[in-house]
Write a protein that holds these residues in place. Structure first.
Motif, PDB file in Angstrom:
ATOM      1  N   GLY A  85       0.818  -1.211   0.000  1.00 56.76           N
ATOM      2  CA  GLY A  85       0.000   0.000   0.000  1.00 56.76           C
ATOM      3  C   GLY A  85       0.847   1.255   0.000  1.00 56.76           C
ATOM      4  N   ASN A  86       1.933   1.225   0.758  1.00 56.68           N
ATOM      5  CA  ASN A  86       2.826   2.369   0.852  1.00 56.68           C
ATOM      6  C   ASN A  86       3.486   2.667  -0.494  1.00 56.68           C
ATOM      7  N   LEU A  87       3.936   1.623  -1.182  1.00 54.11           N
ATOM      8  CA  LEU A  87       4.598   1.803  -2.469  1.00 54.11           C
ATOM      9  C   LEU A  87       3.607   2.194  -3.573  1.00 54.11           C
ATOM     10  N   PHE A  88       2.404   1.656  -3.484  1.00 58.06           N
ATOM     11  CA  PHE A  88       1.396   1.987  -4.492  1.00 58.06           C
ATOM     12  C   PHE A  88       1.080   3.477  -4.440  1.00 58.06           C
ATOM     13  N   GLY A  89       0.900   3.983  -3.222  1.00 59.51           N
ATOM     14  CA  GLY A  89       0.776   5.417  -3.031  1.00 59.51           C
ATOM     15  C   GLY A  89      -0.617   5.995  -3.266  1.00 59.51           C
ATOM     16  N   ARG A  90      -0.809   7.142  -2.655  1.00 59.99           N
ATOM     17  CA  ARG A  90      -2.095   7.828  -2.710  1.00 59.99           C
ATOM     18  C   ARG A  90      -2.423   8.332  -4.108  1.00 59.99           C
ATOM     19  N   GLU A  91      -1.431   8.872  -4.813  1.00 56.65           N
ATOM     20  CA  GLU A  91      -1.689   9.417  -6.144  1.00 56.65           C
ATOM     21  C   GLU A  91      -2.124   8.331  -7.119  1.00 56.65           C
ATOM     22  N   ARG A  92      -1.454   7.189  -7.081  1.00 58.88           N
ATOM     23  CA  ARG A  92      -1.837   6.091  -7.964  1.00 58.88           C
ATOM     24  C   ARG A  92      -3.223   5.571  -7.614  1.00 58.88           C
ATOM     25  N   TYR A  94      -5.706   7.303  -6.387  1.00 56.29           N
ATOM     26  CA  TYR A  94      -6.693   8.246  -6.916  1.00 56.29           C
ATOM     27  C   TYR A  94      -6.820   8.112  -8.432  1.00 56.29           C
ATOM     28  N   ALA A  95      -5.692   7.901  -9.119  1.00 53.14           N
ATOM     29  CA  ALA A  95      -5.727   7.731 -10.575  1.00 53.14           C
ATOM     30  C   ALA A  95      -6.507   6.472 -10.949  1.00 53.14           C
ATOM     31  N   LEU A  96      -6.281   5.382 -10.203  1.00 55.34           N
ATOM     32  CA  LEU A  96      -7.006   4.143 -10.462  1.00 55.34           C
ATOM     33  C   LEU A  96      -8.483   4.304 -10.133  1.00 55.34           C
ATOM     34  N   TRP A  97      -8.762   4.964  -9.027  1.00 58.56           N
ATOM     35  CA  TRP A  97     -10.142   5.160  -8.579  1.00 58.56           C
ATOM     36  C   TRP A  97     -10.942   5.952  -9.611  1.00 58.56           C
ATOM     37  N   ALA A  98     -10.294   6.921 -10.215  1.00 60.42           N
ATOM     38  CA  ALA A  98     -10.988   7.769 -11.192  1.00 60.42           C
ATOM     39  C   ALA A  98     -11.421   6.983 -12.424  1.00 60.42           C
ATOM     40  N   ARG A  99     -10.777   5.855 -12.690  1.00 60.81           N
ATOM     41  CA  ARG A  99     -11.121   5.044 -13.856  1.00 60.81           C
ATOM     42  C   ARG A  99     -12.206   4.023 -13.563  1.00 60.81           C
ATOM     43  N   GLY A 141      -1.063   1.261   4.827  1.00 59.85           N
ATOM     44  CA  GLY A 141       0.118   1.681   4.065  1.00 59.85           C
ATOM     45  C   GLY A 141      -0.181   2.849   3.156  1.00 59.85           C
ATOM     46  N   LEU A 142      -1.344   2.835   2.509  1.00 59.07           N
ATOM     47  CA  LEU A 142      -1.729   3.939   1.635  1.00 59.07           C
ATOM     48  C   LEU A 142      -1.802   5.247   2.395  1.00 59.07           C
ATOM     49  N   GLU A 143      -2.335   5.181   3.616  1.00 61.65           N
ATOM     50  CA  GLU A 143      -2.502   6.384   4.425  1.00 61.65           C
ATOM     51  C   GLU A 143      -1.258   6.734   5.242  1.00 61.65           C
ATOM     52  N   ARG A 144      -0.186   5.956   5.032  1.00 59.85           N
ATOM     53  CA  ARG A 144       1.093   6.227   5.710  1.00 59.85           C
ATOM     54  C   ARG A 144       0.947   6.260   7.239  1.00 59.85           C
ATOM     55  N   MET A 145       0.185   5.309   7.775  1.00 58.77           N
ATOM     56  CA  MET A 145       0.128   5.190   9.232  1.00 58.77           C
ATOM     57  C   MET A 145       1.553   5.001   9.748  1.00 58.77           C
ATOM     58  N   PRO A 146       1.957   5.681  10.813  1.00 60.82           N
ATOM     59  CA  PRO A 146       3.318   5.511  11.342  1.00 60.82           C
ATOM     60  C   PRO A 146       3.642   4.038  11.558  1.00 60.82           C
ATOM     61  N   VAL A 147       4.786   3.622  11.047  1.00 67.76           N
ATOM     62  CA  VAL A 147       5.147   2.209  11.083  1.00 67.76           C
ATOM     63  C   VAL A 147       5.166   1.641  12.506  1.00 67.76           C
ATOM     64  N   PRO A 148       5.792   2.327  13.489  1.00 66.96           N
ATOM     65  CA  PRO A 148       5.787   1.757  14.850  1.00 66.96           C
ATOM     66  C   PRO A 148       4.374   1.532  15.382  1.00 66.96           C
ATOM     67  N   LEU A 149       3.473   2.478  15.107  1.00 65.90           N
ATOM     68  CA  LEU A 149       2.089   2.327  15.567  1.00 65.90           C
ATOM     69  C   LEU A 149       1.411   1.160  14.861  1.00 65.90           C
ATOM     70  N   PHE A 150       1.627   1.051  13.551  1.00 63.34           N
ATOM     71  CA  PHE A 150       1.036  -0.047  12.792  1.00 63.34           C
ATOM     72  C   PHE A 150       1.520  -1.400  13.315  1.00 63.34           C
ATOM     73  N   LEU A 151       2.819  -1.518  13.543  1.00 63.27           N
ATOM     74  CA  LEU A 151       3.377  -2.778  14.016  1.00 63.27           C
ATOM     75  C   LEU A 151       2.857  -3.127  15.411  1.00 63.27           C
ATOM     76  N   LEU A 152       2.741  -2.119  16.268  1.00 66.65           N
ATOM     77  CA  LEU A 152       2.244  -2.357  17.624  1.00 66.65           C
ATOM     78  C   LEU A 152       0.799  -2.840  17.597  1.00 66.65           C
ATOM     79  N   LEU A 153      -0.059  -2.135  16.848  1.00 63.46           N
ATOM     80  CA  LEU A 153      -1.473  -2.511  16.767  1.00 63.46           C
ATOM     81  C   LEU A 153      -1.646  -3.886  16.146  1.00 63.46           C
TER      82      LEU A 153
END
Length: 218
Positions: A85-92, A94-99, A141-153
């Motif tokens: 999700g992080n590598l795919f990114g928010r911009e991609r 949105y571009a995919l969603w628009a289609r 990953g898309l929303e860039r949740m802080p990694v330490p928080l993501f791993l803890l949760l």
């Protein structure tokens, strides 16, 4: 290492594969199985975890090792999906969603806003819900949740889910397959609710667009 057998699929299937991993590698084998389960949801945790508990009950591995390694495997698998999700990114996205048909950019914006507000709860409780266990890592990953928080949760939520299913297999012994039956029914119910929710969303979207067109027509 002491050998053990499963009653349903001693030589094949997912149970046989998971049995082989645990017999060969011990706790790390159970962790590897769960890491792969995160990446490939058709590998059901409701089979792997109770089977690991059964193995612990037979003295193949300890309960601590079973819980530690399966939780570690959950975190590793979830982080791999987070990175996708992080590598795919928010911009991609949105571009995919628009289609895509029947959806609007505002829908994605609302989803982002919801995740920003409830993301921590979604990641934590999502680890205990079949179907969503794997999927929830991608929007994190898309929303860039802080990694330490993501791993803890992820570790906390996964440890609860893993503990419950491992202990069920531990106490049920050679009847560990009962866990798969009950969790499987729960998974189907969750999937049915998701399908209904998507159907309702699509129907509302179509109606909203038709109403908007009718207002635009002279």
């Amino acid at each position: 290492m002491e050998q053990f057998t499963v009653t349903a699929e001693p030589t094949g299937g997912i149970a046989g594969w998971a049995t082989s991993l645990v017999e060969t590698m011990g706790g790390p084998g159970a962790g590897l199985a769960i890491a792969l389960e995160n990446l490939f949801p058709p590998l059901p945790s409701e089979v792997i975890l109770p089977l690991t508990g059964f193995a612990a009950g037979n003295g193949v591995i300890s309960l601590f090792s079973a819980l530690f390694w399966t939780t570690a495997g959950s975190v590793v698998g979830a982080f791999a999906l987070y990175q996708i999700g992080n590598l795919f990114g928010r911009e991609r996205m949105y571009a995919l969603w628009a289609r895509l048909p029947l959806v609007k950019t505002s829908d994605l914006e609302k989803t982002e806003a919801w995740f920003a507000k409830h993301g921590t709860k979604a990641v934590f409780f999502g680890r205990m819900i079949p179907v969503f266990r794997s999927l929830i890592s991608v929007p994190a990953g898309l929303e860039r949740m802080p990694v330490p928080l993501f791993l803890l949760l992820t570790a906390l939520g996964s440890s609860i889910w893993n503990f419950l299913l491992i202990m069920a297999g531990y106490w049920l012994g050679d009847q560990w397959e009962m866990v798969e039956q009950y969790v499987g029914m729960f998974s189907k119910a969750v999937l049915a609710l998701v399908v209904v929710a998507l159907a309702v969303m699509i129907t509302r979207t179509i109606r909203a667009r038709r109403t908007a067109r009718n207002h635009e027509d002279p």
